[in-house]
Design an enzyme around this catalytic site. Sequence first.
Site, PDB file in Angstrom:
ATOM      1  N   GLU A 120     -27.245  23.689 -24.602  1.00  0.00           N
ATOM      2  CA  GLU A 120     -28.400  23.554 -25.479  1.00  0.00           C
ATOM      3  C   GLU A 120     -29.181  22.273 -25.200  1.00  0.00           C
ATOM      4  O   GLU A 120     -30.392  22.220 -25.379  1.00  0.00           O
ATOM      5  CB  GLU A 120     -27.942  23.527 -26.938  1.00  0.00           C
ATOM      6  CG  GLU A 120     -27.760  24.873 -27.583  1.00  0.00           C
ATOM      7  CD  GLU A 120     -29.092  25.368 -28.150  1.00  0.00           C
ATOM      8  OE1 GLU A 120     -29.318  25.290 -29.361  1.00  0.00           O
ATOM      9  OE2 GLU A 120     -29.921  25.819 -27.345  1.00  0.00           O
ATOM     10  N   THR A 168     -38.837  23.221 -29.652  1.00  0.00           N
ATOM     11  CA  THR A 168     -37.859  22.430 -30.396  1.00  0.00           C
ATOM     12  C   THR A 168     -38.217  20.948 -30.343  1.00  0.00           C
ATOM     13  O   THR A 168     -38.091  20.221 -31.336  1.00  0.00           O
ATOM     14  CB  THR A 168     -36.454  22.645 -29.818  1.00  0.00           C
ATOM     15  OG1 THR A 168     -36.124  24.041 -29.904  1.00  0.00           O
ATOM     16  CG2 THR A 168     -35.415  21.845 -30.597  1.00  0.00           C
TER      17      THR A 168
END
Length: 295
Positions: A120, A168
């Site tokens: 991630e 993000t």
Amino acid sequence: MLTVRAPATSANLGSGFDVFGVALGTPADVVRVERAPETTISVTGAGSEYIPEDPEKNTVGAVAKALDAPARIRIDKGVRPSSGLGSSAASAAAAAVALNALYDRGRTREELVPIAAEGEALVSGEAHADNVAPSLLGGFTVVTDDGVTQVDASVPVVVCLPDISVSTRDARGVVPESATMDELVDTVGNAATLAVGMSRNDPDLVGTGMADTVVTPERTKLIDGYDRVREAALEAGATGVTVSGAGPGILAVCHRGDQRAIASAMVDAFDAAGVESRAYQTTVSEGATLYRDGS
């Protein structure tokens, strides 16, 4: 060949920033792996044209490296990138489960969480586990520095995904650096209410507990039509509405039987704001599933 289906997720849930997450019944990524001398990656499906196949730049490549498990990896994306539904986490979680089994590494699902989280980090810049944990373990998860707590849950939800993107990195950039004591007290109370609601499968408690006055208001500014969609969902019966992860997906918690009306209301509200969208009627559900026969 081994095949793993790993679900989309919704992180934060309003009051649980960087801590709470849930696995969703749909959509999901499907990852297939075969042993190989070196790792190669191919990607098809939703938004695949935006996902690098270079193992050094793909979340799955980072997982293969961490497990020392080179493989031919095929990713079929069901979770669109930049959706707020844990797209990179689903791929990372699926790869972690698949490669762990392919090479008999013997890691538990809990032990795979930090490995998938490292994947991630290629996307978000930091190794957050609030998406990979529910994708691996299922249900409702609480991630802290001391580990992960998981609760099986089955709460009805609707996720509405507009045809816009919020990265993000951008979403993290608008997070306030401080909060007042009153805001802190409210957030703790709401988060506690949400956690109790998940343990009881109580949509009313969960919806009430998603309220947040610190992070969510700043992130909603990045989503065209958010206020209109939120109000439409609440009027249609949602018990609570918030941004899913970094957005632009919007999560509505509800009672069974109300999902169709809520989904329709949210899509219509986005349409009124000039934004195309689609809605998933689903539930908080199980985590990654391994199919050893490759089916």
